[in-house]
Design a protein around this motif. Structure first.
Motif, PDB file in Angstrom:
ATOM      1  N   ASP A 159     -63.355  47.985 -13.620  1.00  0.00           N
ATOM      2  CA  ASP A 159     -63.826  48.300 -14.908  1.00  0.00           C
ATOM      3  C   ASP A 159     -62.939  47.754 -15.983  1.00  0.00           C
ATOM      4  O   ASP A 159     -61.798  48.407 -16.082  1.00  0.00           O
ATOM      5  CB  ASP A 159     -63.926  49.659 -14.897  1.00  0.00           C
ATOM      6  N   GLU A 160     -63.228  46.726 -16.529  1.00  0.00           N
ATOM      7  CA  GLU A 160     -62.606  45.955 -17.406  1.00  0.00           C
ATOM      8  C   GLU A 160     -60.963  45.776 -17.031  1.00  0.00           C
ATOM      9  O   GLU A 160     -60.206  46.298 -17.782  1.00  0.00           O
ATOM     10  CB  GLU A 160     -62.606  46.560 -18.680  1.00  0.00           C
ATOM     11  N   SER A 175     -69.621  51.541 -17.205  1.00  0.00           N
ATOM     12  CA  SER A 175     -68.831  52.316 -16.517  1.00  0.00           C
ATOM     13  C   SER A 175     -69.621  53.629 -15.461  1.00  0.00           C
ATOM     14  O   SER A 175     -69.206  53.932 -14.476  1.00  0.00           O
ATOM     15  CB  SER A 175     -67.742  52.945 -17.666  1.00  0.00           C
TER      16      SER A 175
HETATM   17 MG   LIG Z   1     -66.976  51.415 -19.901  1.00  0.00          MG
END
Ligand SMILES: [Mg+2]
Ligand SMILES: Nc1ncnc2c1ncn2[C@@H]1O[C@H](COP(=O)(O)OP(=O)(O)OP(=O)(O)O)[C@@H](O)[C@H]1O
Length: 359
Positions: A158-159, A43
């Motif tokens: 991000d995910e 991240s």
């Molecule tokens: Mg992360």
């Protein structure tokens, strides 16, 4: 579409180094999956590319521009987070058009951008609804739509699917993939889901403790991991590891896993002889009730997990746990003694000290 180049990209929080000297070129139009254990810096890396996080060292180029010192809004990047972060009081339409409106884009242009994105994402019937009246998958699509209308040079994810249920994840996974095939925007996609990484990405980048361990095409990484870390991280169920003794034998070599299991293999170039880490994937073992060859180890069945499609068996080899995967339905149960045969051309050998690949 633009290439993204990271040169010696680093980040520290005070004395703690989170990313150390990342060098990576992402080709124009490429879809990269960024994977690695929790806390390895995925991240942080995305946020630095987006400009949301100050960098400690290095620089970043997007296309032919060096954007290291540019504000996030001037980088022409769109980021889609795990939490969709939609404005709750705005309709789907207004959520999607918000960033264009801020940039004072002409109303007709905003409308046409929203319409084309909403058709692409199947949101046409939902444009006047508020986010609270949408399902998780629909909200995720609005978040995607909001990113698409901006026509960014780069997408950062991000995910984005981790809040969705299993079925919806599979559906969104193929939707994002087909979207990428249509619009071909350079994309960096962080995920903990191995199947997402394997199936969506042109290349997977595996990170460990703020460094890149390996970058390559999904099947290349799976078939030829360059380190024990990558070998153990990519693949589910994970690769099994044994400590073995390697010895040369004329123009070839062999390994001994214990006194009974000796496996011939091509001579190693970088090791004369000594202890190695030997890895083998669960699907490259075969199980028999009788000892068939000297390439096998004697093991005890602990747990049998039939999934319908396959059977996953956990076994003990002394005090070591081993996983075996088969598309058959073997007639075995806990406590049985069986033999696992290792396919000799499927062995991965790693240096015991550095973890680097040897064969
Ligand atoms: Mg992360
Ligand atoms: N503002 C901060 N101050 C200090 N340390 C931070 C800060 N933000 C992140 N870190 C640390 O940086 C490291 C990397 O964090 P990051 O969020 O990039 O990990 P990640 O790979 O995305 O993990 P996950 O898979 O859990 O999301 C972690 O050890 C984290 O604790």
């Amino acid at each position: 579409m633009s290439a993204v180049t990271l040169n010696n990209f680093s980040k520290s929080y005070g004395k703690m180094s989170v990313l150390s000297g990342i060098d990576l070129t992402i080709n124009s139009g490429e879809f990269i999956a960024l994977v690695g254990p929790s806390g390895c810096g995925k991240s942080t890396l995305l946020r630095m590319i987006a400009g949301l996080e100050e960098i400690t060292g290095g620089n970043i180029e997007i296309g032919d521009r060096t954007v290291t010192d540019l504000a996030p809004k001037d980088r022409n990047i769109a980021m889609v987070f795990q939490s969709y972060a939609l404005y709750p009081h705005l309709s789907v339409r207004s959520n999607m058009g918000f960033s264009l409106k801020l940039r004072k884009v002409a109303t007709e242009k905003i409308t046409s951008a929203i319409n084309s994105a909403s058709t692409m994402l199947g949101l046409d019937q939902l444009l006047e609804r508020l986010p609270k009246a949408l399902s998780g998958g629909q909200r995720q699509r609005v978040a995607m739509g909001r990113a698409i209308v901006r026509r960014p040079d780069v997408f950062l994810f991000d995910e984005p699917l981790s809040n969705l249920d299993a079925k919806l994840r599979v559906q969104m996974r193929s939707e994002i993939k087909s979207l990428h095939q249509d619009i071909k925007t350079t994309s960096i996609y962080v995920t903990h889901d191995q199947i997402e990484a394997m199936t969506m990405a042109d290349r997977i980048v595996v990170m460990n403790k703020g460094n890149i361990e390996q970058a390559g095409a999904p099947l290349d990484i799976y078939d030829r991991p360059e380190s024990k870390f990558v070998a153990g991280f990519i693949g589910s169920p994970a690769m099994n590891f044994f400590t073995a003794e390697y010895k040369p034998n004329g123009s070839d070599g062999f390994i001994n896993i214990n006194d009974e299991c000796t496996i011939p293999l091509p001579k190693l170039r970088t090791l004369q002889q000594g202890t190695v880490e030997c890895g083998i994937r669960p699907e490259h073992l075969s199980l028999s009730k009788e000892k068939k060859t000297g390439h096998s180890i004697k093991v005890t069945v602990d747990v049998v997990e039939p999934t319908g499609l396959a059977t996953i068996v956990y076994l003990s080899f002394g005090d070591q746990k081993i996983c075996f995967y088969t598309s058959d339905r073997p007639d075995i149960g806990p406590g049985d003694t069986v033999y696992l045969q290792l396919s000799e051309n499927k062995l991965h050998l790693f240096d015991v000290n550095t973890g680097k690949r040897l064969n």
